[in-house]
Motif scaffolding. Structure first.
Motif, short mmCIF file in Angstrom:
data_model
loop_
_atom_site.label_atom_id
_atom_site.label_comp_id
_atom_site.label_asym_id
_atom_site.label_seq_id
_atom_site.Cartn_x
_atom_site.Cartn_y
_atom_site.Cartn_z
N ASP A 359 0.79 -1.25 -0.09
CA ASP A 359 0.13 0.03 0.03
C ASP A 359 0.77 1.24 -0.11
O ASP A 359 0.10 2.38 -0.15
CB ASP A 359 -0.91 -0.16 1.26
CG ASP A 359 -1.97 -1.19 1.38
OD1 ASP A 359 -2.26 -1.87 0.11
OD2 ASP A 359 -2.35 -1.51 2.30
N ASP A 360 2.16 1.10 0.01
CA ASP A 360 2.90 2.46 0.30
C ASP A 360 2.75 3.37 -1.36
O ASP A 360 2.87 2.58 -2.52
CB ASP A 360 4.66 1.94 0.16
CG ASP A 360 5.64 2.96 0.49
OD1 ASP A 360 5.19 4.30 0.27
OD2 ASP A 360 6.58 2.66 0.68
N PRO A 361 2.44 4.65 -1.28
CA PRO A 361 2.32 5.27 -2.31
C PRO A 361 3.70 5.95 -2.76
O PRO A 361 3.53 6.14 -3.98
CB PRO A 361 1.42 6.22 -1.72
CG PRO A 361 1.96 6.51 -0.27
CD PRO A 361 2.23 5.24 0.15
N ASP A 362 4.87 5.93 -2.08
CA ASP A 362 5.95 6.49 -2.80
C ASP A 362 6.75 5.08 -3.34
O ASP A 362 7.42 4.57 -2.66
CB ASP A 362 6.72 6.70 -1.43
CG ASP A 362 8.24 7.60 -1.96
OD1 ASP A 362 8.38 7.83 -3.05
OD2 ASP A 362 8.94 7.55 -1.08
N VAL A 363 6.56 5.32 -4.73
CA VAL A 363 6.94 4.12 -5.30
C VAL A 363 7.75 4.60 -6.53
O VAL A 363 7.48 5.42 -7.36
CB VAL A 363 5.84 3.01 -5.86
CG1 VAL A 363 6.20 1.91 -6.81
CG2 VAL A 363 4.82 2.61 -4.74
N ASN A 364 9.16 3.89 -6.88
CA ASN A 364 9.59 3.87 -8.26
C ASN A 364 9.48 2.73 -8.94
O ASN A 364 9.45 1.59 -8.62
CB ASN A 364 11.38 4.06 -7.79
CG ASN A 364 12.14 4.02 -8.94
OD1 ASN A 364 11.97 4.90 -9.90
ND2 ASN A 364 12.90 2.86 -9.27
N ARG A 365 9.10 2.73 -10.20
CA ARG A 365 8.66 1.74 -11.04
C ARG A 365 9.86 1.49 -12.28
O ARG A 365 10.16 2.49 -12.72
CB ARG A 365 7.38 1.91 -11.75
CG ARG A 365 6.32 2.01 -10.54
CD ARG A 365 4.85 2.47 -11.41
NE ARG A 365 3.89 1.95 -10.26
CZ ARG A 365 3.35 2.91 -9.37
NH1 ARG A 365 4.00 4.04 -9.42
NH2 ARG A 365 2.45 2.66 -8.53
N GLU A 366 10.06 0.39 -12.51
CA GLU A 366 11.17 -0.15 -13.34
C GLU A 366 10.40 -1.46 -13.90
O GLU A 366 9.53 -1.98 -13.35
CB GLU A 366 12.50 -0.66 -12.74
CG GLU A 366 13.03 0.30 -11.84
CD GLU A 366 13.86 1.54 -12.65
OE1 GLU A 366 14.05 1.13 -13.88
OE2 GLU A 366 14.23 2.50 -11.89
N THR A 367 10.91 -1.53 -15.30
CA THR A 367 10.50 -2.81 -16.07
C THR A 367 11.75 -3.44 -16.21
O THR A 367 13.08 -2.92 -16.88
CB THR A 367 9.88 -2.42 -17.49
OG1 THR A 367 8.66 -1.75 -16.81
CG2 THR A 367 9.46 -3.69 -18.19
N ILE A 368 11.84 -4.81 -16.18
CA ILE A 368 12.86 -5.62 -16.62
C ILE A 368 12.47 -6.92 -17.20
O ILE A 368 11.49 -7.71 -17.14
CB ILE A 368 13.30 -6.23 -15.47
CG1 ILE A 368 13.74 -5.37 -14.32
CG2 ILE A 368 14.68 -7.12 -15.62
CD1 ILE A 368 14.63 -4.37 -14.44
N ARG A 369 13.05 -6.81 -18.65
CA ARG A 369 12.67 -7.55 -19.76
C ARG A 369 13.71 -8.93 -19.79
O ARG A 369 14.78 -8.54 -19.78
CB ARG A 369 12.55 -6.91 -20.87
CG ARG A 369 11.32 -5.99 -20.93
CD ARG A 369 11.14 -5.08 -22.10
NE ARG A 369 12.30 -4.19 -22.17
CZ ARG A 369 12.97 -4.09 -23.37
NH1 ARG A 369 12.82 -4.73 -24.58
NH2 ARG A 369 14.08 -3.16 -23.35
N PHE A 370 13.12 -10.02 -19.85
CA PHE A 370 13.87 -11.23 -19.80
C PHE A 370 14.04 -11.86 -21.53
O PHE A 370 12.82 -11.97 -22.06
CB PHE A 370 13.52 -12.38 -19.18
CG PHE A 370 13.76 -12.26 -17.53
CD1 PHE A 370 14.67 -12.97 -16.82
CD2 PHE A 370 13.17 -11.06 -16.78
CE1 PHE A 370 14.73 -12.84 -15.36
CE2 PHE A 370 13.30 -10.94 -15.43
CZ PHE A 370 14.21 -11.70 -14.75
#
Length: 537
Positions: A359-370
């Protein structure tokens, strides 16, 4: 309260984070009873040498050197720890310190030519400890050349989850060859059964099992449990045993099944579950561990009967299915013992710890593609070739949300060092009862009749003890050695990412600068023996 994840013929189990409490004695080693006649190739579960911490410090020396390996009736020469294919089992408590001298005395053997043994290092899989070189749980840039040694000396925090961890070498390009030869052993932290008092009171006996996939001299993979391709286990009707199973295979997924019986899962990847969970089969990816209760069934009459332990078939790619692998037999015999305890309810402390993260609103988002492109294993279009290149840097105490995209049509398993993570979505479907892992299975599914890779979303947060350099990668070690790995750094948000440039001078914002942490032959770095801190995730 659980995630149920279906893949063809397989159930992927839910997991949960264990927050440490004061530890105590928990289980007794199992003593084999007299067993009925059976096929000569089936052997009792071998014993494992054990070393426990003393004075709050776990001390030992691990020497990697050629030794005699016996798998059933086949004898091979492989590089192993301390002349044992079944490497030492370590026991310690949260707040203890690890002080292990690792010596590289390897030599060229079948399946491990000179190029695969020139350098090595040591990884403590599942630990939330410092990655700082050279004494920490560091695999980049610490390397131990042949004839060299390095001392891993670090504190284990008191918030470390309690359960089954493991250790193995991790030199990029050679990890699969070294682990496949037998360089792997287990570590048990704390007292898992303190969270399950009914099971503890029942007096569970403990079975520790290393599953490995060592190749013979002809290159044929032999999946075994502690050197046995057929292990003979015994149990009494009503008796409960705690099976602690580590998949130490370099590249083999196993889908464990006891014909007609169920496992009661207590922990996965060294983290207790929300509540004990009955399961018919256990898909254990390379690098993962499961701790489950097995109970002797009630027989209609005297004598003994048995069920087979196998790895059941499951889909591995768009065109392939894993074959069944027989692993042994569980023989039910002897005098019955009292009924098993009732399953307890949901662990509110675990639910609360997961909710704070999800539920934490302070989020850093990344995408890792295999990816697998032009016969190259890659993450985000990059094949791992440069140990000084920084792919990802994050500050401690910020929640990370990573979307893991399997762009292939075969299996992978994601592992990141120095933390556990929570699964929040699988193929776009929200997972309301999230879990904690240190490996997550990236499977395949069908879309309009075509097999495609899964997309899995995870969340995690680092604490300050994790500051420094490490990696994330596919734990199918042939994929990792092929380039499916990336460098990672955690830094203090007050000082910034420049902290990471000591180890990773190149990257999207980097300026080249020299650095070196290669360990010289026979060198012994400074020691650090303090206990762990009490900071919680």
């Amino acid at each position: 309260m659980r995630i149920l994840r279906k893949v063809p013929g397989v159930l992927l189990l839910p997991l949960a984070l264990g927050l440490a409490l004061p530890a105590a004695a928990q289980v007794a080693p199992f003593i084999e009873e007299a067993e009925p006649d059976s096929d000569a190739v089936c052997r009792p579960l071998p014993r494992i040498d054990e070393v426990s911490s003393r004075g709050r410090v776990l001390r030992d020396t691990l020497t990697m050197a050629p030794g005699r390996v016996r798998i059933d009736n086949t004898v091979m020469r492989r590089n192993i720890y301390n002349d044992r294919y079944n490497a030492p089992l370590y026991r310690l408590q949260p707040g203890d310190s690890v002080n292990i001298l690792v010596r590289n005395r390897m030599d060229s053997v079948a399946q491990a030519p000179p190029a695969k043994i020139a350098e090595t290092n040591q990884h403590f899989h599942g630990y939330v400890v410092t990655p700082l070189p050279t004494a920490g749980d560091n695999v980049v840039p610490t390397l131990i050349p042949r004839g060299g040694e390095n001392r891993n000396a670090f504190g284990v925090p008191r918030f470390q989850s309690q359960g089954l961890m493991w250790y193995h070498p991790h030199p990029h390009g050679s990890t699969s060859a070294q682990v496949n030869g037998g360089l792997a052993g287990a570590m048990i932290i704390g007292d898992l059964l303190q969270y399950f008092p009914d099971y503890r009171a029942a007096g569970l006996n403990e079975r520790v099992m290393y599953i490995k996939d060592t190749k013979n001299d002809a290159g044929t993979t032999t999946v075994n449990i502690l050197g046995n391709t057929c292990t003979r286990l015994t149990i009494r009707p009503g008796q409960m045993q705690l099976w602690r199973i580590a998949n130490m295979s370099a590249n083999t997924f196993v889908n464990l099944k006891l014909r007609g019986q169920r496992f009661i899962v207590l922990a996965w990847d060294g983290n207790r579950v929300m509540r004990p969970m009955p399961e018919d089969s256990l898909l254990v990816s390379p690098g993962s561990r499961v701790e489950a209760v097995v109970t002797g069934w009630r027989r209609p009459g005297p004598g003994a009967d048995s069920v087979q332990l196998v790895s059941d078939p499951f889909r591995t790619s768009g065109t392939g299915t894993a074959k069944q692998i027989p692993l042994g037999w569980l023989v039910n015999q002897g005098v019955a013992v009292p009924e098993t305890p009732k399953l307890p309810g949901v662990d509110a402390e675990i639910l609360d710890s997961i909710a704070r993260l999800v539920d934490d609103p302070d989020v850093n988002r990344e995408t890792i593609r295999f990816q697998f492109v032009n016969n190259k294993f890659m993450l985000n279009d990059l094949q791992y070739t440069d140990p000084g290149f920084l792919s990802t840097a994050v500050p401690w105490e910020q929640t990370q949300e990573w979307t893991l995209v399997n762009e292939t049509n075969f299996l992978h398993t994601f592992h990141i060092h120095q933390t556990d993570f929570v699964v929040t979505h699988i193929n776009g479907v929200e997972q309301p009862d999230s879990v904690h892992l240190d490996n997550v299975f990236l499977g395949i599914h069908q879309v309009n009749g075509v097999w495609v890779g899964d997309t899995v979303v995870v969340r995690f947060k680092y604490v300050d003890i994790a500051a420094g350099p490490f990696v994330y990668h596919c734990h199918v070690l042939g994929h990792e050695d092929g380039g499916m790995m990336a460098n990672m750094c955690v830094y203090d948000p007050a000082t910034g990412v420049q902290y990471c440039r000591e180890w990773f001078p190149r990257g999207p914002e980097g300026i080249p600068q020299p650095h070196a942490h290669r360990v010289a032959p026979a060198a012994e770095p400074a020691r650090a023996e303090g206990g762990g801190g009490d900071r919680r995730r």
